[in-house]
Design a protein around this motif. Structure first.
Motif, PDB file in Angstrom:
ATOM      1  N   THR A  19     -19.487   9.448   5.034  1.00  0.00           N
ATOM      2  CA  THR A  19     -18.052   9.471   4.777  1.00  0.00           C
ATOM      3  C   THR A  19     -17.563  10.911   4.732  1.00  0.00           C
ATOM      4  OG1 THR A  19     -18.302   9.556   2.375  1.00  0.00           O
ATOM      5  CG2 THR A  19     -18.304   7.368   3.406  1.00  0.00           C
ATOM      6  N   SER A  20     -16.231  11.088   4.625  1.00  0.00           N
ATOM      7  CA  SER A  20     -15.674  12.441   4.558  1.00  0.00           C
ATOM      8  C   SER A  20     -16.106  13.165   3.294  1.00  0.00           C
ATOM      9  CB  SER A  20     -14.135  12.361   4.606  1.00  0.00           C
ATOM     10  OG  SER A  20     -13.651  11.571   3.525  1.00  0.00           O
ATOM     11  N   ALA A  21     -16.520  12.397   2.258  1.00  0.00           N
ATOM     12  CA  ALA A  21     -16.990  13.007   1.019  1.00  0.00           C
ATOM     13  C   ALA A  21     -18.482  13.326   1.058  1.00  0.00           C
ATOM     14  CB  ALA A  21     -16.696  12.082  -0.173  1.00  0.00           C
ATOM     15  N   GLY A  22     -19.156  12.958   2.148  1.00  0.00           N
ATOM     16  CA  GLY A  22     -20.576  13.257   2.289  1.00  0.00           C
ATOM     17  C   GLY A  22     -21.489  12.150   1.835  1.00  0.00           C
ATOM     18  N   ALA A  23     -20.943  10.984   1.451  1.00  0.00           N
ATOM     19  CA  ALA A  23     -21.779   9.870   1.013  1.00  0.00           C
ATOM     20  C   ALA A  23     -22.337   9.126   2.219  1.00  0.00           C
ATOM     21  CB  ALA A  23     -20.972   8.924   0.133  1.00  0.00           C
ATOM     22  N   GLN A  24     -23.541   8.596   2.078  1.00  0.00           N
ATOM     23  CA  GLN A  24     -24.174   7.853   3.164  1.00  0.00           C
ATOM     24  C   GLN A  24     -23.452   6.525   3.393  1.00  0.00           C
ATOM     25  OE1 GLN A  24     -27.080   8.666   5.168  1.00  0.00           O
ATOM     26  NE2 GLN A  24     -26.061   6.995   6.260  1.00  0.00           N
ATOM     27  N   ARG A  25     -23.122   6.273   4.664  1.00  0.00           N
ATOM     28  CA  ARG A  25     -22.492   5.014   5.030  1.00  0.00           C
ATOM     29  C   ARG A  25     -23.557   4.090   5.611  1.00  0.00           C
ATOM     30  NH1 ARG A  25     -19.135   6.709   8.580  1.00  0.00           N
ATOM     31  NH2 ARG A  25     -17.252   6.922   7.288  1.00  0.00           N
ATOM     32  N   TRP A  26     -23.454   2.783   5.261  1.00  0.00           N
ATOM     33  CA  TRP A  26     -24.401   1.780   5.743  1.00  0.00           C
ATOM     34  C   TRP A  26     -23.639   0.698   6.518  1.00  0.00           C
ATOM     35  CZ3 TRP A  26     -29.648   2.372   4.734  1.00  0.00           C
ATOM     36  CH2 TRP A  26     -29.979   3.379   3.800  1.00  0.00           C
ATOM     37  N   ARG A  27     -24.279   0.210   7.608  1.00  0.00           N
ATOM     38  CA  ARG A  27     -23.636  -0.816   8.440  1.00  0.00           C
ATOM     39  C   ARG A  27     -24.604  -1.973   8.653  1.00  0.00           C
ATOM     40  NH1 ARG A  27     -19.346  -1.360  11.813  1.00  0.00           N
ATOM     41  NH2 ARG A  27     -19.582  -2.775  13.593  1.00  0.00           N
TER      42      ARG A  27
END
Length: 372
Positions: A19-27
C-alpha cells in the motif's frame, strides 16, 4: 511464516505489492479479494518492556533514543501484576517489607527461591501483615526482622506458625544502642553477648547464653536504675543501655531467638537463623532495579516492585495471559467507585479510600467479581 487465508472464501492468499503506507497487500487467487494483515504484537512489546524494566538498560538505549519506547511502554504502566495464591504449603517463609516512601511499603513473602506474595500498605500494621498472610497457607516457621504489627497478625492468620527472629537484626539493634565500641563495662558485656547470638549451634549453648544474659540483667539491675536530672527533668542515666536490654528481654520472653534449634522443627533439616535470603535475594535486587531506573514516579516505583516480584514467582504467566488477566488502573477506579458507594462497615473492617491498600485486589478468588 504462517499462511494468510482469505477472509471471504478461506483460500490461501499471495503477496500483491504494498500500500502507499508501506503495508504488505495480499490478494486471493480464488475470489480476487485484496486485503492487508495486521498482527497483534502487544505481548511482544510487553516482553520488551519487562526486559528493560528488570535490566540496567536506560530508555536512551532503546530504539528511537527512548521516545518510541516510552510511547509503546505507556500502555503497560497501568497494569497491576498481582500475586496468585497457589495453595502450596511451605516449610519456611521469609517475610519483610521494603519502603518506597515515608508512608508506603511493600510487604513481601519469600520461600528462599521464589516470591510467594506481596502487598502494598501505608505502614507495617497488623492489618497489612494479615492481608499479606491470609491467602498463604501457614508455614512451619516464619523468619522476620521484628517489624511492627507482624506478631499480632501472625496470631490471627498463622496461629500455629513458629517465629524465628532474625539474629542479625537482634544483634544490630543492640549495637545501635551500645555502638560497636561501648565505653561502659555493662555495655561491653552486653555487646559481647549479642555477638555470640549468631554463633550458637546447639540448644545447650542457647540455654547457657540465656542463663548468662539473665545473670547480666541481675548484676547490672541497680546500675541501670540510676537517674539523672537534665533540664529539671528526671531521666534514666543509661537510657540507651536500658533500650538494648529491653530489645533482648522481649525476644527471650517470647522464645523467638532459638526456634531454629528446636529438635522437632529441625528434624527435617536445618532451619535459617537470619532473613539474609530475602535481604540479599529480594530487597537488594529491588533496590538495584529502583536505582537503575531512578526518577520514576512513586506509583511507577510501586509497579516496578510488583513486576519484579511477579516475574520471580514460581510460575509467572506468559505475556499474552498477563494482558488478558491482570488488573489495570481502570479496573481499580471501577472497584473504588463501586465499593466507596457501599454503606460503611460497622465491624471496623477495612474500607475503601482510607489508605493506599486495596484488599479487593489481593483477593483469594482469582476471578474478578465483575466477571461473575
Amino acid at each position: 511464516m504462517k499462511a494468510v487465508r482469505c477472509p471471504s472464501c478461506g483460500a490461501e492468499m499471495k503477496r500483491n505489492g504494498k500500500t502507499s503506507a508501506g503495508a504488505q497487500r495480499w490478494r486471493c487467487g480464488a475470489c480476487g479479494a485484496s486485503t492487508t494483515v495486521s498482527y497483534d504484537d502487544t505481548a511482544a512489546r510487553l516482553d520488551e518492556f519487562l526486559a528493560w524494566l528488570l535490566s540496567k538498560a536506560t530508555q536512551a538505549d532503546m530504539p528511537g533514543q527512548g521516545r518510541t519506547f516510552r510511547r509503546l511502554a505507556a500502555a503497560f504502566w497501568p497494569i497491576w501484576p498481582m500475586p496468585e495464591p497457589t495453595g502450596e504449603v511451605h516449610r519456611v517463609l521469609f517475610v519483610d517489607g521494603i519502603w518506597l516512601a515515608r508512608d508506603l511499603v511493600v510487604l513481601i513473602a519469600y520461600d528462599g527461591e521464589h516470591v510467594v506474595s506481596w502487598y502494598m500498605a501505608e505502614s507495617e500494621t497488623s492489618r497489612a501483615w494479615e492481608a499479606l498472610m491470609a491467602p498463604i497457607p501457614a508455614p512451619d516457621v516464619a523468619v522476620c526482622d521484628g517489624g511492627t504489627g507482624f506478631e499480632r497478625a501472625r496470631r490471627r492468620a498463622w496461629p500455629r506458625t513458629r517465629v524465628q527472629r532474625c539474629l542479625f537484626h537482634a544483634f544490630s539493634q543492640v549495637r545501635r544502642y551500645t555502638t560497636s565500641r561501648p565505653r561502659l563495662q555493662a555495655g561491653r558485656e552486653l555487646y559481647a553477648l549479642s555477638i555470640e547470638l549468631m554463633h550458637l549451634e546447639t540448644l545447650r549453648q542457647a540455654d547457657w547464653w540465656v542463663e548468662r544474659y539473665l545473670q547480666w540483667c541481675s548484676f547490672w539491675a541497680d546500675f541501670l536504675e540510676d537517674v539523672s536530672v537534665v533540664d529539671g527533668r528526671r531521666q534514666y542515666t543509661h537510657e540507651r543501655l536500658r533500650k538494648a536490654r529491653s530489645s533482648l528481654s522481649r525476644l527471650v520472653s517470647r522464645g523467638t531467638l532459638f526456634t531454629y534449634l528446636d529438635p522437632a522443627l529441625a528434624a527435617e533439616g536445618p532451619l535459617p537463623r537470619t532473613n539474609n535470603p530475602i535481604e540479599g535475594g529480594v530487597n537488594a535486587q529491588l533496590r538495584e532495579v529502583l536505582r537503575n531506573h531512578r526518577g520514576l514516579s512513586l506509583m511507577r516505583r510501586v509497579k516496578a516492585v510488583f513486576w519484579w516480584c511477579y516475574m520471580h514467582t514460581e510460575s509467572p504467566r506468559p505475556a499474552r495471559e498477563i494482558l488478558r488477566s491482570m488488573s489495570t488502573d481502570d479496573d481499580i477506579d471501577l472497584l473504588y467507585r463501586v465499593c466507596s458507594a457501599s454503606p460503611k462497615r460497622e465491624d471496623g473492617g477495612p474500607e475503601w479510600g482510607d489508605r493506599a491498600v486495596w484488599e479487593e485486589l489481593h483477593r483469594k478468588d482469582p476471578y474478578p467479581f465483575w466477571l461473575d
